[in-house]
Write an enzyme that holds these catalytic residues in place. Sequence first.
Site, PDB file in Angstrom:
ATOM      1  N   GLU A   1       2.583   7.765  -3.050  1.00 28.63           N
ATOM      2  CA  GLU A   1       1.570   8.513  -3.803  1.00 28.63           C
ATOM      3  C   GLU A   1       0.521   9.181  -2.921  1.00 28.63           C
ATOM      4  O   GLU A   1       0.142  10.322  -3.145  1.00 28.63           O
ATOM      5  CB  GLU A   1       0.870   7.579  -4.801  1.00 28.63           C
TER       6      GLU A   1
ATOM      7  N   TYR B   1      -2.099  -5.185  -3.188  1.00 29.73           N
ATOM      8  CA  TYR B   1      -2.364  -4.169  -4.208  1.00 29.73           C
ATOM      9  C   TYR B   1      -3.550  -4.567  -5.074  1.00 29.73           C
ATOM     10  O   TYR B   1      -3.636  -5.702  -5.539  1.00 29.73           O
ATOM     11  CB  TYR B   1      -1.122  -3.975  -5.069  1.00 29.73           C
TER      12      TYR B   1
ATOM     13  N   ASP C   1       3.503   3.119  -6.481  1.00 26.02           N
ATOM     14  CA  ASP C   1       2.948   1.796  -6.794  1.00 26.02           C
ATOM     15  C   ASP C   1       3.749   1.093  -7.890  1.00 26.02           C
ATOM     16  O   ASP C   1       4.283   1.739  -8.796  1.00 26.02           O
ATOM     17  CB  ASP C   1       1.488   1.919  -7.247  1.00 26.02           C
TER      18      ASP C   1
END
EC number: 5.6.2.1
Length: 736
Positions: free
Chosen positions: A8, A297, A82
């Site tokens: 991303e 994350y 993600d």
Amino acid sequence: MKHLIIVESPAKAKTIKNFLDKNYEVIASKGHVRDLSKFALGIKIDETGFTPNYVVDKDHKELVKQIIELSKKASITYIATDEDREGEAIGYHVACLIGGKLESYPRIVFHEITQNAILNALKTPRKIDMSKVNAQQARRFLDRIVGFKLSSLIASKITKGLSAGRVQSAALKLVIDKEREIKAFKPLTYFTLDAYFESHLEAQLISYKGNKLKAQELIDEKKAQEIKNELEKESYAISSIVKKSKKSPTPPPFMTSTLQQSASSLLGFSPTKTMSIAQKLYEGVATPQGVMGVITYMRTDSLNIAKEALEEARNKILKDYGKDYLPPKAKVYSSKNKNAQEAHEAIRPTSIILEPNALKDYLKPEELRLYTLIYKRFLASQMQDALFESQSVVVACEKGEFKASGRKLLFDGYYKILGNDDKDKLLPNLKENDPIKLEKLESNAHVTEPPARYSEASLIKVLESLGIGRPSTYAPTISLLQNRDYIKVEKKQISALESAFKVIEILEKHFEEIVDSKFSASLEEELDNIAQNKADYQQVLKDFYYPFMDKIEAGKKNIISQKVHEKTGQSCPKCGGELVKKNSRYGEFIACNNYPKCKYVKQTESANDEADQELCEKCGGEMVQKFSRNGAFLACNNYPECKNTKSLKNTPNAKETIEGVKCPECGGDIALKRSKKGSFYGCNNYPKCNFLSNHKPINKRCEKCHYLMSERIYRKKKAHECIKCKERVFLEEDNG
């Protein structure tokens, strides 16, 4: 042929590239490569269901071409966005634009950006999860439908620029309810009887003549004084002494909501700031071991911890603190959210070896503060509990009982890392049945306090507990409410502004489910069910859409307009009505309050005021400056009787061309120009292009409508504001 990995963000791509050999190319999609059309609802709705009209944003068109070309040359294209619904959807859209079967694009996932994590992910690819994609699409469709339909209705009934949304309105209702509590609050004066005995023992009356006293029960000052007078005459003895050992359990590692709460309370960071810094720590920063992600994350509602990380933490505790601080086995935590994505991990350091001190020369001060918070919380979560001894002493006489409480720390446990602000409150050494002398008895007045306003931290805690939104939505929701001028945050307190009350009043009366926390939570559960392949997303959309649209149509007829316009004290030269200040998407203007019967608009001071000197050549009326979606123009103020219009003449003294910023209408240069009453920014291709801005344009696009942004000062705060839709983003002060 090289393998292609699509992620991303550019920072993430750069970090991952460092871990792989020359056989891999890594490119970033820079977020969503396509989205619903911004100029309409963007969803076709008919008997067959809900069909999106996805459009590639013009800022992404060249990038998409580049991704497609690289994918054609690659032997394998990996989707490595993600591992949440948003990331799954981004990967899906990228794969769709490249073309071919979805199965031909291996999907790899990881919770930390380290070399081992990336290499392991490449060994265990999976397919794109369409259940997660459909859950994201359902959320996007719901938010677009509610935002598009309901915001238009609200704006038409109150004022332009206001909005409503599935999550933001439920959150705003909580703020409004708190304001109502505060407004309805009536202070209560109550009394306590506080005794001071020998040996420095302080105690409070808990029962009188065999009746237990409830909190704040004694509200009569005269009665309190009578009790005081009676008890002062009594003799006292120690009735009971109770000692109990109590544990203070270790806190779990952070998930998104608790990280935002702690960073707000302890560091003074806003949720948006916290997530921005956490994103950098996740995607990759310089370390003694090279560029790598130093935390896992950061958008997660899970409290799971990888086995390897637990072992690292336990070894660290044993080495640095000794066996007394190490539990017999690793501590396991579970989220209260039954739909938590347990495949994810809690937020933790990617390597326990990377102590905060080792990174102080590599991280920025604010990054180091947040990393330290995450590091210490994770390590503390695997330590022994703290142990206290609680003490309570009851002193009695014939007519009453007084109680004193204390506690002392027996073993600090995890406090060794996190610290302990609570000081020991030790009671004197006493024995049951021993007499004790009363030295002084006081009747003290207290006044109850109104409910405290939400802080950003406490609002997030309530949103989470009620199931409103998800980890990724908390920070954007609060930021959106601020940008919409629904709330303001001062001294860590959230208060509601006038427009918020009007919007919520309408929603409560006509769209109660939108502000009902239970409804919002149930809708989140439906989205969770879609993600787990337990529900059909088209059916969920149908069940919501048709009843909702019935209410929209009813609202158009039944909701009374609440528009309030500031009076100017001037009369309309056309009909004698009153001139009032109004707002449009282009700013404030003065017009007749008898609109639409009278369409008089008075020219106000603006950046370009050549109209002040010009009369209509057709009827002799005044030519006034107006705006259309194509820019500024002159029109006769006797419209509609006279429909004369004229292009504005270009201001000859164009100055100060803005470097790196192009006109959003034609691509020409933008320059600072001047008129008799001030300066403005306009396109140098005028009169072919009528672009105009009162504030300096900047090379940044609006997240809402993707038009050009400008910089300005609003209410003494620096902000970026969209020139077209007026979406405003405040620039945060440095809290570091």
